[in-house]
Design a protein around this motif. Structure first.
Motif, PDB file in Angstrom:
ATOM      1  N   HIS A 191      71.222 -69.704 -17.235  1.00 10.65           N
ATOM      2  CA  HIS A 191      70.246 -70.317 -18.146  1.00 10.65           C
ATOM      3  C   HIS A 191      69.684 -69.202 -19.022  1.00 10.65           C
ATOM      4  O   HIS A 191      68.881 -68.390 -18.571  1.00 10.65           O
ATOM      5  N   ILE A 233      58.906 -60.256 -26.796  1.00  8.94           N
ATOM      6  CA  ILE A 233      60.148 -60.007 -26.054  1.00  8.94           C
ATOM      7  C   ILE A 233      61.200 -59.399 -26.982  1.00  8.94           C
ATOM      8  O   ILE A 233      61.860 -58.407 -26.641  1.00  8.94           O
ATOM      9  N   HIS A 250      63.802 -71.763 -29.944  1.00  7.28           N
ATOM     10  CA  HIS A 250      64.801 -71.209 -29.024  1.00  7.28           C
ATOM     11  C   HIS A 250      65.759 -72.299 -28.579  1.00  7.28           C
ATOM     12  O   HIS A 250      65.374 -73.450 -28.427  1.00  7.28           O
ATOM     13  N   PHE A 306      68.358 -63.926 -24.051  1.00 10.42           N
ATOM     14  CA  PHE A 306      67.942 -63.344 -22.769  1.00 10.42           C
ATOM     15  C   PHE A 306      67.851 -64.439 -21.726  1.00 10.42           C
ATOM     16  O   PHE A 306      67.736 -65.635 -22.044  1.00 10.42           O
ATOM     17  N   ASN A 307      67.890 -64.022 -20.461  1.00 13.95           N
ATOM     18  CA  ASN A 307      67.842 -64.993 -19.369  1.00 13.95           C
ATOM     19  C   ASN A 307      66.459 -65.617 -19.257  1.00 13.95           C
ATOM     20  O   ASN A 307      65.437 -64.934 -19.345  1.00 13.95           O
ATOM     21  N   ASP A 308      66.446 -66.929 -19.020  1.00 13.02           N
ATOM     22  CA  ASP A 308      65.181 -67.633 -18.796  1.00 13.02           C
ATOM     23  C   ASP A 308      64.567 -67.146 -17.486  1.00 13.02           C
ATOM     24  O   ASP A 308      65.264 -66.966 -16.480  1.00 13.02           O
ATOM     25  N   HIS A 365      68.049 -73.444 -25.530  1.00 11.98           N
ATOM     26  CA  HIS A 365      68.381 -73.262 -24.115  1.00 11.98           C
ATOM     27  C   HIS A 365      69.884 -73.448 -23.948  1.00 11.98           C
ATOM     28  O   HIS A 365      70.452 -74.413 -24.485  1.00 11.98           O
ATOM     29  N   ASP A 372      58.450 -81.387 -25.132  1.00  7.53           N
ATOM     30  CA  ASP A 372      58.091 -80.468 -24.048  1.00  7.53           C
ATOM     31  C   ASP A 372      58.345 -79.010 -24.422  1.00  7.53           C
ATOM     32  O   ASP A 372      58.729 -78.206 -23.579  1.00  7.53           O
ATOM     33  N   GLN A 373      58.104 -78.664 -25.680  1.00  5.34           N
ATOM     34  CA  GLN A 373      58.210 -77.263 -26.109  1.00  5.34           C
ATOM     35  C   GLN A 373      56.951 -76.525 -25.664  1.00  5.34           C
ATOM     36  O   GLN A 373      55.842 -76.925 -26.011  1.00  5.34           O
ATOM     37  N   THR A 374      57.135 -75.454 -24.878  1.00 10.44           N
ATOM     38  CA  THR A 374      55.973 -74.709 -24.371  1.00 10.44           C
ATOM     39  C   THR A 374      55.775 -73.380 -25.097  1.00 10.44           C
ATOM     40  O   THR A 374      54.660 -72.872 -25.153  1.00 10.44           O
ATOM     41  N   VAL A 375      56.842 -72.793 -25.634  1.00 10.22           N
ATOM     42  CA  VAL A 375      56.720 -71.532 -26.377  1.00 10.22           C
ATOM     43  C   VAL A 375      57.034 -71.822 -27.839  1.00 10.22           C
ATOM     44  O   VAL A 375      58.136 -72.316 -28.162  1.00 10.22           O
ATOM     45  N   ASN A 427      62.680 -68.734 -15.550  1.00 14.31           N
ATOM     46  CA  ASN A 427      62.604 -69.838 -14.583  1.00 14.31           C
ATOM     47  C   ASN A 427      63.861 -70.705 -14.730  1.00 14.31           C
ATOM     48  O   ASN A 427      63.807 -71.833 -15.221  1.00 14.31           O
ATOM     49  N   PHE A 437      57.616 -64.698 -27.501  1.00 15.33           N
ATOM     50  CA  PHE A 437      59.033 -64.391 -27.748  1.00 15.33           C
ATOM     51  C   PHE A 437      59.186 -63.299 -28.811  1.00 15.33           C
ATOM     52  O   PHE A 437      60.136 -62.515 -28.744  1.00 15.33           O
TER      53      PHE A 437
HETATM   54  P1  5GP Z   1      60.383 -74.525 -23.773  1.00 12.10           P
HETATM   55  O1  5GP Z   1      59.687 -75.322 -22.712  1.00 12.10           O
HETATM   56  O2  5GP Z   1      59.397 -74.011 -24.805  1.00 12.10           O
HETATM   57  O3  5GP Z   1      61.548 -75.219 -24.375  1.00 12.10           O
HETATM   58  O4  5GP Z   1      61.025 -73.291 -23.045  1.00 12.10           O
HETATM   59  C1  5GP Z   1      60.381 -72.080 -22.826  1.00 12.10           C
HETATM   60  C2  5GP Z   1      61.201 -71.363 -21.805  1.00 12.10           C
HETATM   61  O5  5GP Z   1      60.801 -70.015 -21.796  1.00 12.10           O
HETATM   62  C3  5GP Z   1      61.001 -71.894 -20.385  1.00 12.10           C
HETATM   63  O6  5GP Z   1      62.244 -72.307 -19.858  1.00 12.10           O
HETATM   64  C4  5GP Z   1      60.408 -70.699 -19.636  1.00 12.10           C
HETATM   65  O7  5GP Z   1      60.888 -70.586 -18.309  1.00 12.10           O
HETATM   66  C5  5GP Z   1      60.817 -69.537 -20.486  1.00 12.10           C
HETATM   67  N1  5GP Z   1      59.887 -68.429 -20.443  1.00 12.10           N
HETATM   68  C6  5GP Z   1      58.529 -68.508 -20.595  1.00 12.10           C
HETATM   69  N2  5GP Z   1      57.977 -67.281 -20.528  1.00 12.10           N
HETATM   70  C7  5GP Z   1      59.008 -66.420 -20.343  1.00 12.10           C
HETATM   71  C8  5GP Z   1      59.052 -64.984 -20.185  1.00 12.10           C
HETATM   72  O8  5GP Z   1      58.054 -64.266 -20.219  1.00 12.10           O
HETATM   73  N3  5GP Z   1      60.284 -64.437 -19.987  1.00 12.10           N
HETATM   74  C9  5GP Z   1      61.419 -65.193 -19.949  1.00 12.10           C
HETATM   75  N4  5GP Z   1      62.565 -64.558 -19.750  1.00 12.10           N
HETATM   76  N5  5GP Z   1      61.413 -66.533 -20.104  1.00 12.10           N
HETATM   77  C10 5GP Z   1      60.208 -67.136 -20.283  1.00 12.10           C
END
Ligand code: 5GP
Ligand code: ZN
Length: 113
Positions: A38, A9, A99, A28-30, A101, A92-95, A32, A6
């Motif tokens: 979203h 980004i 942030h 920015f737009n998610d 949502h 379930d935080q992946t990044v 996925n 991020f």
């Molecule tokens: P988390 O699971 O950490 O709360 O959410 C991470 C979010 O970042 C997910 O919804 C995922 O789709 C989004 N995301 C991950 N990589 C990228 C990316 O490269 N670009 C954008 N626009 N969103 C991303």
């Protein structure tokens, strides 16, 4: 933070569909989307998670919460929305850059899965 997706980004090193930006935050737009609208709202400062915040982050945290309604309106959301912060493994935080949502234009359910 060199290896943060991020941060890259925000710096424009990785493309994104920006929906809002100012001195403190970037949105920015998610990639996925889990709803017709979203987007993610981030502090430009690298903060790993909600768990890593401290009192000096109060300004940017309040700023995000106060801006979300304006961005939501600009994105055409008129009937309410969901704001979610995933934190840590069980959240379930992946990044690992804090942030918010924002999901809209569909009916949400509760409790989340
Ligand atoms: P988390 O699971 O950490 O709360 O959410 C991470 C979010 O970042 C997910 O919804 C995922 O789709 C989004 N995301 C991950 N990589 C990228 C990316 O490269 N670009 C954008 N626009 N969103 C991303
Ligand atoms: Zn970062």
């Amino acid at each position: 933070m060199e290896d943060c997706l991020f941060c890259k980004i925000i710096a424009g090193e990785i493309p994104s569909t920006k929906v809002y930006e100012d001195d403190l935050i970037y949105a920015f737009n998610d990639i996925n989307p889990q709803a017709p609208v979203h987007f993610l709202v981030l502090p430009k400062k690298h903060i790993e998670s909600l768990d890593a915040t401290n009192p000096e982050d109060a300004e940017v945290l309040a700023h995000i919460l106060l801006k979300i309604k304006d961005i939501a309106k600009e994105q055409g959301i008129v009937n309410g929305y969901r704001v979610a912060i995933n934190c840590g493994p069980d959240g379930d935080q992946t990044v690992k850059h804090l942030h918010f949502h924002v999901l809209g234009k569909r009916k949400m359910s509760w409790p989340p899965g």
